[in-house]
Design a protein around this motif. Structure first.
Motif, PDB file in Angstrom:
ATOM      1  N   TRP A   1     -33.088  -0.541 -20.503  1.00 20.00           N
ATOM      2  CA  TRP A   1     -34.345  -0.430 -21.260  1.00 20.00           C
ATOM      3  C   TRP A   1     -35.589  -0.433 -20.348  1.00 20.00           C
ATOM      4  CZ3 TRP A   1     -35.069  -5.368 -24.852  1.00 20.00           C
ATOM      5  CH2 TRP A   1     -35.245  -6.496 -24.071  1.00 20.00           C
ATOM      6  N   THR A   2     -35.391  -0.364 -19.055  1.00 19.66           N
ATOM      7  CA  THR A   2     -36.511  -0.236 -18.106  1.00 19.66           C
ATOM      8  C   THR A   2     -36.129   0.819 -17.078  1.00 19.66           C
ATOM      9  OG1 THR A   2     -37.117  -2.554 -18.402  1.00 19.66           O
ATOM     10  CG2 THR A   2     -37.963  -1.465 -16.436  1.00 19.66           C
ATOM     11  N   ARG A   3     -36.629   2.041 -17.281  1.00 20.16           N
ATOM     12  CA  ARG A   3     -36.157   3.160 -16.468  1.00 20.16           C
ATOM     13  C   ARG A   3     -37.306   3.917 -15.794  1.00 20.16           C
ATOM     14  NH1 ARG A   3     -32.212   4.537 -20.554  1.00 20.16           N
ATOM     15  NH2 ARG A   3     -32.188   6.741 -20.000  1.00 20.16           N
ATOM     16  N   ASP A   4     -38.482   3.294 -15.734  1.00 18.26           N
ATOM     17  CA  ASP A   4     -39.662   4.026 -15.240  1.00 18.26           C
ATOM     18  C   ASP A   4     -39.598   4.365 -13.759  1.00 18.26           C
ATOM     19  OD1 ASP A   4     -39.906   1.346 -14.669  1.00 18.26           O
ATOM     20  OD2 ASP A   4     -42.033   1.196 -15.123  1.00 18.26           O
ATOM     21  N   ILE A   5     -38.656   3.767 -13.013  1.00 20.70           N
ATOM     22  CA  ILE A   5     -38.576   4.082 -11.573  1.00 20.70           C
ATOM     23  C   ILE A   5     -37.763   5.353 -11.305  1.00 20.70           C
ATOM     24  CG2 ILE A   5     -38.843   1.671 -10.887  1.00 20.70           C
ATOM     25  CD1 ILE A   5     -35.819   1.708 -10.155  1.00 20.70           C
TER      26      ILE A   5
END
Length: 344
Positions: A189-193
């Motif tokens: 749920w955290t894929r901004d990289i």
């Protein structure tokens, strides 16, 4: 698949500077509180020993955890373990943390004083991987890395890392001294990289160390199957609050269904997804419970095809994740804002 028994944890190269670590690391932060009550020294040391005996050799801490008590605990555990078989990662740069406010310092003098203090608390002669924990946007990155380079030359630090650094900061730092690893939040749920940071790391030969690979425990059921403890900082995290949490529970249900199909737990599926993102990816989940540690190690046995990875990704559409990834008032400390002034 719930147990970690009989799982051989392979060693892998982290970055192309020569550092080898276990493919699964261990984040020590939670052993001294943060998401829960701190463990006793005896219990904390037993968790670290257990992890090592299962094949985990890569342990991650920081001077700000506790503060200081986390490094001291790891130092006590190291007294009973073979130093040459362990890779210690610790971090400096957060001078003051009064949640949710953070004061960051990247001055050369501060770098050196932090390193000396960490060596003493850990009871070691060198740190395998030394990270700048957060970027000081007031000081050119060249000055910070210049001091770290000196510490490498003196043998006090083996390899240098950055955490929550912007692409331009990573590139500028790497030009002064090779960066071995970048530690970033990366989970289902955290894929901004994925768009900028991952390709940049691969271009430069930098390893990737995902922190919170289980979404701060969400994919292990935190806030869903078990309620948050009263003293947990997660109670202040946007994704674990009210309507956001209710909406995010739908995402958990989808992962739970896929986990049933793969005959593993939701946590194992979520962690296996991170592990399968590349040989250069070494997640560092933490836990205070042996059964969870076994469960995490068991994720290495989960077999996933490219199609499976896509199905898992598709089950967590980023636009459906409710709430910001960072705590309130801490957005400005994310990698997107971590540029430093030019070196004169």
């Amino acid at each position: 698949m719930a147990e970690g028994d009989k799982v051989q944890i392979p060693m892998t190269k982290l970055g192309n500077q020569g550092l080898e670590v276990s493919k699964l690391g261990f984040g020590c932060m939670g052993l001294t509180g943060a998401y829960n009550s701190p463990l006793s020294d005896e219990d904390g040391i037993s968790v670290i020993n257990y992890a090592f005996n299962k094949g985990i050799t890569f342990f991650d801490t920081a001077d700000v955890y506790g503060p200081h008590s986390n490094e001291i605990l790891l130092g006590k555990a190291l007294k009973h373990l073979p130093r040459e078989k362990i890779q210690i990662a610790t971090k400096f740069g957060i001078q003051r943390l009064q949640f949710p406010h953070m004061e960051v310092n990247g001055s050369p003098e501060y770098v050196r004083s932090c390193c000396e203090a960490s060596l003493k608390r850990l009871g070691v002669e060198y740190i395998d991987l030394y990270y700048q924990h957060r970027i000081d946007t007031k000081i050119p990155i060249e000055e910070t890395i210049g001091e770290l380079k000196k510490l490498v030359e003196e043998g006090k630090v083996k390899y240098i890392g950055l955490s929550e650094a912007s692409p331009s900061t990573i590139r500028r730092a790497h030009a002064i001294h090779p960066i071995t690893a970048v530690q970033m939040e990366w989970s289902l749920w955290t894929r901004d990289i994925e768009e900028e940071i991952i390709p940049l790391c691969r271009e430069l030969g930098i390893g990737i160390v995902p922190y919170s690979p289980l979404g701060r425990g969400f994919f292990a059921g935190k806030g869903v199957l078990e309620s948050l403890s009263a003293n947990s900082s997660l109670a202040m995290h946007p994704r674990f609050q009210g309507d956001n949490l209710d909406r995010n529970k739908t995402i958990y249900s989808r992962i739970e269904s896929l986990a049933t199909k793969h005959q593993c737990s939701p946590a194992q599926l979520a962690l296996a997804w991170v592990l399968k993102q590349g040989d250069d990816v070494v997640p560092i989940p933490g836990t205070t419970k042996i059964k969870n540690l076994d469960n995490n190690i068991g994720s290495l046995k989960v077999k996933l095809t490219e199609e499976d990875l896509k199905d898992i990704s598709d089950a967590v559409p980023i636009e459906e994740v409710a709430g910001d990834r960072s705590y309130q008032n801490m957005d400005h400390l994310q990698w997107k804002f971590a540029n430093t002034p030019p070196k004169n």
